[in-house]
Design a protein around this motif. Structure first.
Motif, PDB file in Angstrom:
ATOM      1  N   ASP A  62      67.002 -18.247  41.676  1.00 56.15           N
ATOM      2  CA  ASP A  62      68.299 -17.659  42.040  1.00 56.15           C
ATOM      3  C   ASP A  62      68.348 -17.089  43.454  1.00 56.15           C
ATOM      4  O   ASP A  62      69.382 -16.558  43.875  1.00 56.15           O
TER       5      ASP A  62
ATOM      6  N   LYS B  32      74.807 -19.456  42.020  1.00 55.50           N
ATOM      7  CA  LYS B  32      73.906 -19.012  40.961  1.00 55.50           C
ATOM      8  C   LYS B  32      74.103 -19.777  39.656  1.00 55.50           C
ATOM      9  O   LYS B  32      73.130 -20.051  38.955  1.00 55.50           O
ATOM     10  N   TYR B  33      75.326 -20.129  39.348  1.00 59.23           N
ATOM     11  CA  TYR B  33      75.578 -20.673  38.012  1.00 59.23           C
ATOM     12  C   TYR B  33      76.084 -22.119  37.995  1.00 59.23           C
ATOM     13  O   TYR B  33      76.055 -22.754  36.946  1.00 59.23           O
TER      14      TYR B  33
ATOM     15  N   PHE C 144      66.512 -23.941  43.340  1.00 58.78           N
ATOM     16  CA  PHE C 144      65.962 -22.750  42.676  1.00 58.78           C
ATOM     17  C   PHE C 144      64.719 -23.118  41.867  1.00 58.78           C
ATOM     18  O   PHE C 144      63.693 -22.446  41.926  1.00 58.78           O
TER      19      PHE C 144
ATOM     20  N   THR D 294      73.683 -13.371  44.793  1.00 60.73           N
ATOM     21  CA  THR D 294      73.318 -13.758  43.427  1.00 60.73           C
ATOM     22  C   THR D 294      72.816 -12.559  42.626  1.00 60.73           C
ATOM     23  O   THR D 294      72.209 -12.713  41.564  1.00 60.73           O
TER      24      THR D 294
ATOM     25  N   LYS E 266      72.155 -20.900  32.908  1.00 61.41           N
ATOM     26  CA  LYS E 266      71.942 -22.153  33.641  1.00 61.41           C
ATOM     27  C   LYS E 266      72.538 -23.374  32.931  1.00 61.41           C
ATOM     28  O   LYS E 266      72.320 -24.503  33.365  1.00 61.41           O
TER      29      LYS E 266
END
Lengths: 504, 128
Positions: free
Chosen positions: A255, A170-171, A180, A243, A119
């Protein structure tokens, strides 16, 4: 200190709450192959309108759909949806539509670099966005707001074209990171109806997808030489989780974009979107990995909520002016950078790590090995309620005060294009659902509610980790939350100022 | 179904050709001044004084003045005020700063000869 037992590979059987996907109409709509488009198409059209008006309309923010749509309505609805339902805005995210096209063009096969599967980029992205937001006064500029939307589309498209998984979501995506983090408060969660079915499932379609270029028949079980369960993959199948979450192992909403591809792909109809008590995931120790980056995300977001609100009140002028006095004229960007580095990164980092260290010291726990990281990570979920309370108070204020302004702006937009179905004079008096004074009690409730939630969760974590010495382990966190609440009250009790770029 | 997003984009961007431009400023030689740019402004009601002068710096009377105050932050209700007539080129527009912060004030003057002059002023307003 007690070491938590290693969680089972598959989530154990737990009583399931009501399954939204089994509801008569809404369940069928959500699981329909194109079900996501019900949200995505309106949001895509909305995003296109915002971009269009941002580029071509009035550059006065309060007269432009881009500024009002993003900074008043989007933010207001996001926090409301997260608290009341779930991650609906990732579910309906229009940025993922061109992403689907990118997938078709994709080179495939290349995964997001392992070193970046965390993250930290999202935290950096949030930091940069909030800094630019204040420095460039993006909230006061329809043009920059439109460019920001375009940048999201381009970023999502490019990353999806290059990498196999949904790396952007996701990132990278700062909005996704926010969603999230606070969706862990939501009362809904994807889960397996019966984990036993997942154990014997051959295709693991929830993560692998049921899409195949040519039809493939899968056999889950052969009893007495006879296949007892078969299902077919084909070109009409759907992709698996973007994800890379495996449903029976999911323990929180972190996520999860709530795209429901897992539910569509599962040949056993074994994926549920269950209702549960809000904040349950924050109280579940197994739901949070012992990772610095995940903990840092929720801690930093809570502090960013304070800094972001601080940017709207008069003392920020004095602070920036004194900094510029030291750094020289024309250094507003640098001054803001310093304020944000301290408020959004240094302060949360130092406070949360120091609290973890102090908790270990006060309880006499040997701070060896990974104890510091584990303590930091274990208490990190406690920062979610107070962060959500502060963000909801701030975003809720703007929404309550300006929700109806979109009506005359859209009316004016139609008139601008010769569409006179609602007449020729917008009602510019339309503005607030509640006045600032009327919303003030709600701000108090949200901040105190968040504070109490954080205190409660931290107390539970302390009891779990430190047993009879829980009170001592809890103390540093109780102090941090008290200071955060007081800071929030100090900010929200001051007259808010709506500043803009043109006057600097 | 797959074409829907593309159609939506095309539709929206096709609108760019249809957008009516803002009422053009047809009186650029007119000087408009207001009494809010030099003195500190405080939240509250007041009379916004607008002065209209022609190219020869003679006062213009008989114009219609529309003033709109917009906060720079989205989601704030604009403040509007109007005045007509004028004496010695001076128009008193009842106005109100409803919140402290940065404002953009748009003064639109419809002159007796039908021409329109529009000027924009930026103002910082503080609490009393």
């Amino acid at each position: 200190m007690t070491t938590p037992a290693r969680p089972p590979l598959y989530r154990p059987d737990v009583p399931l709450g009501p399954d939204v996907l089994r509801l008569p109409v809404i369940g069928r709509l959500l699981k329909a192959k194109r079900g996501r488009l019900i949200l995505q198409i309106p949001l895509l059209i909305g995003a296109a309108l915002l971009v269009y008006d941002g580029f071509t309309g009035s550059q006065i923010a309060s007269q432009n759909l881009a500024s009002v749509g993003v900074w008043v309505h989007y933010r207001g609805f996001v926090i409301l949806a997260l608290l009341l339902a779930g991650n609906l805005f990732c579910m309906g995210c229009p940025f993922t539509l061109p992403r689907t096209l990118a997938r078709r063009l994709s080179l495939r096969g290349r995964r997001w670099p392992k070193a970046l599967r965390n993250k930290w980029i999202a935290i950096g992205g949030l930091f940069v966005i909030f800094w630019l937001y204040e420095w460039l006064d993006i909230w006061a500029s329809p043009l920059l707001t439109a460019w920001l939307i375009v940048a999201y589309f381009v970023g999502s498209f490019v990353l999806e074209a290059v990498f196999t998984e949904s790396a952007f979501c996701k990132y990278v995506c700062p909005l996704g990171a926010f969603n999230f983090a606070y969706s862990t408060l939501s009362p809904t969660q994807i889960t397996a109806r019966d984990p036993a079915i997942c154990r014997t499932c051959v295709g693991k379609e929830c993560i692998n997808g049921s899409y195949a270029e040519k039809p493939v028949i899968l056999i889950d079980e052969i009893a007495d030489g006879v296949p007892t369960k078969t299902h077919q993959h084909g070109p009409d199948g759907v992709l698996g989780c973007g994800t890379l979450l495996f449903v029976p192992q999911m323990k929180s909403n972190m996520d999860c974009t709530l795209c429901l591809d897992c539910a569509r792909a599962c040949p056993h109809d074994n994926v549920a979107l269950t209702l549960h008590a809000p904040a349950r995931q924050l109280r579940d120790p197994a739901a949070w990995p012992a990772r610095w980056d995940v903990g840092a995300l929720v801690v930093a977001l809570a502090f960013m909520g304070i800094t972001n609100a601080f940017g709207m009140i008069p003392p920020i002028y004095a602070l920036l002016e004194s900094l510029q006095g030291v750094l020289g004229a024309g250094s507003e960007g640098i001054s803001l950078l310093i304020v944000f580095l301290i408020g959004n990164l240094a302060l949360p980092g130092i406070a949360s790590v120091a609290a973890a260290r102090l908790a270990l010291l006060l309880t006499g726990t040997r701070a060896a090995g990974t104890a510091l990281r584990d303590t930091f990570a274990a208490f990190a979920p406690a920062f979610v309620p107070i962060g959500a309370g502060i963000w909801a108070a701030h975003y809720g204020f703007h929404f309550a005060v300006g929700a109806l302004t979109i009506i005359p702006i859209f009316h004016n937009f139609l008139i601008d294009h010769g569409i006179m179905i609602f007449g020729g004079s917008p009602n510019w008096a339309l503005g607030s659902l509640l006045s600032p004074d009327q919303f003030a009690p709600m701000e108090v409730i949200l901040v105190i509610g968040g504070y109490l939630g954080s205190m409660l969760i931290a107390r539970q974590v302390a009891a779990r980790r430190f047993g009879p010495k829980a009170q001592l382990g809890w103390l540093p966190y109780a102090l941090i939350f008290l200071l955060m609440m007081l800071a929030a009250f100090s900010i929200f009790s001051q007259p808010m100022e709506m500043r803009g770029t043109g006057l600097h | 179904m797959r074409a829907l997003p593309v159609i939506a984009f095309l539709f929206v961007f096709a609108l760019t050709g249809c957008r009516a431009s803002q009422a053009p400023d047809t009186a650029q030689d007119v000087t408009i001044t207001v009494n809010i740019t030099e003195t500190p402004q405080k939240v509250g009601q007041f009379a916004l004084m607008v002065t209209l002068l022609d190219a020869a710096q003679n006062p213009i009377n008989g114009a219609k003045i529309d003033v709109t105050g917009d906060m720079t932050h989205a989601g704030m209700v604009p403040v509007k005020g109007t005045a007509e007539g004028g004496a010695s080129g001076l128009y008193a527009v009842p106005f109100q700063w409803t919140m402290s912060g940065d404002w953009i004030v748009t003064v639109r003057a419809t002159l007796p000869d039908g021409r329109i002059a529009t000027r924009r002023f930026e103002v910082r307003v503080s609490n009393p």
